[in-house]
Write an enzyme that holds these catalytic residues in place. Structure first.
Site, PDB file in Angstrom:
ATOM      1  N   GLY A 184       0.781  -1.222   0.000  1.00 14.86           N
ATOM      2  CA  GLY A 184       0.000   0.000   0.000  1.00 14.86           C
ATOM      3  C   GLY A 184       0.813   1.271   0.000  1.00 14.86           C
ATOM      4  O   GLY A 184       0.268   2.360   0.137  1.00 14.86           O
ATOM      5  N   HIS A 185       2.109   1.158  -0.212  1.00 13.79           N
ATOM      6  CA  HIS A 185       2.975   2.346  -0.116  1.00 13.79           C
ATOM      7  C   HIS A 185       3.937   2.391  -1.283  1.00 13.79           C
ATOM      8  O   HIS A 185       5.064   1.918  -1.171  1.00 13.79           O
ATOM      9  CB  HIS A 185       3.765   2.286   1.196  1.00 13.79           C
ATOM     10  CG  HIS A 185       4.435   3.560   1.572  1.00 13.79           C
ATOM     11  ND1 HIS A 185       5.745   3.837   1.265  1.00 13.79           N
ATOM     12  CD2 HIS A 185       3.983   4.633   2.255  1.00 13.79           C
ATOM     13  CE1 HIS A 185       6.083   5.014   1.750  1.00 13.79           C
ATOM     14  NE2 HIS A 185       5.029   5.517   2.356  1.00 13.79           N
ATOM     15  N   PHE A 186       3.627   2.836  -2.370  1.00 13.84           N
ATOM     16  CA  PHE A 186       2.454   3.493  -2.923  1.00 13.84           C
ATOM     17  C   PHE A 186       1.864   2.606  -4.007  1.00 13.84           C
ATOM     18  O   PHE A 186       2.575   1.776  -4.558  1.00 13.84           O
ATOM     19  CB  PHE A 186       2.849   4.842  -3.523  1.00 13.84           C
ATOM     20  CG  PHE A 186       3.279   5.849  -2.492  1.00 13.84           C
ATOM     21  CD1 PHE A 186       2.332   6.635  -1.850  1.00 13.84           C
ATOM     22  CD2 PHE A 186       4.606   6.018  -2.154  1.00 13.84           C
ATOM     23  CE1 PHE A 186       2.717   7.585  -0.915  1.00 13.84           C
ATOM     24  CE2 PHE A 186       4.992   6.959  -1.215  1.00 13.84           C
ATOM     25  CZ  PHE A 186       4.059   7.746  -0.599  1.00 13.84           C
TER      26      PHE A 186
ATOM     27  N   PRO B  52       5.822   0.978  -5.467  1.00 11.08           N
ATOM     28  CA  PRO B  52       6.202   0.773  -4.066  1.00 11.08           C
ATOM     29  C   PRO B  52       7.534   1.423  -3.699  1.00 11.08           C
ATOM     30  O   PRO B  52       8.503   1.359  -4.453  1.00 11.08           O
ATOM     31  CB  PRO B  52       6.273  -0.749  -3.934  1.00 11.08           C
ATOM     32  CG  PRO B  52       6.433  -1.259  -5.328  1.00 11.08           C
ATOM     33  CD  PRO B  52       5.806  -0.261  -6.230  1.00 11.08           C
ATOM     34  N   VAL B  53       7.528   2.052  -2.521  1.00  7.77           N
ATOM     35  CA  VAL B  53       8.699   2.709  -1.955  1.00  7.77           C
ATOM     36  C   VAL B  53       8.745   2.332  -0.474  1.00  7.77           C
ATOM     37  O   VAL B  53       7.716   2.239   0.186  1.00  7.77           O
ATOM     38  CB  VAL B  53       8.594   4.248  -2.102  1.00  7.77           C
ATOM     39  CG1 VAL B  53       9.749   4.949  -1.431  1.00  7.77           C
ATOM     40  CG2 VAL B  53       8.517   4.637  -3.565  1.00  7.77           C
TER      41      VAL B  53
END
Length: 142
Positions: A44-46, A50-51
């Site tokens: 969920g990030h992002f 993803p990060v």
């Protein structure tokens, strides 16, 4: 010696952010961690990009840069009754860290007294670029 320190860490997967210690002495520590792409926080990030969250980067810096060094500095006084807690952090984030990326954490002791360890900690990527940097302090109590 390095494996003994790793074995004493009060963390386990999925909240262990230390793969190896490269060097350690009374003035600092250097270690590595690779962020597994299957880690839950990437979902969920992002979305679709993803990060690694900054709080996770800070935790990796604290585990390698403060807790591993604290275990080393306490030596035989560190045991299963020892408690470790982060008391403060001031981190500047400079570059993103992506899934499957390996980082190197370099920590320099500022001071260690009365159970409080404060360090200047820097995280580098494999291109030797600064990812984040700052100070982290923690309490180590027997």
């Amino acid at each position: 010696m390095y494996q003994d320190i790793l074995d004493k860490l009060p963390y386990s997967k999925p909240f262990l952010f230390v793969d190896e210690i490269l060097r350690i002495d009374e003035n600092g520590v250097e270690g590595t961690f690779t962020f597994d792409a299957d880690s839950n926080f990437y979902k969920g990030h992002f979305k679709n990009n993803p990060v690694t969250p900054g709080v996770i980067l800070t935790e990796a810096m604290a585990q390698i840069g403060v807790v591993c060094l604290g275990i080393y500095l306490l030596g035989n006084d560190f045991n299963s009754e020892t408690k470790v807690a982060m008391t403060s952090s001031e981190i500047e984030y400079l570059k993103p860290v992506y899934p499957n990326e390996k980082v190197i954490v370099i920590s320099e002791k500022v001071y260690f007294r009365f159970g409080k360890l404060k360090c200047k900690v820097t995280m580098l990527n494999t291109n030797n670029e600064e990812v984040c940097t700052g100070t982290i302090a923690g309490m180590i109590v027997n």
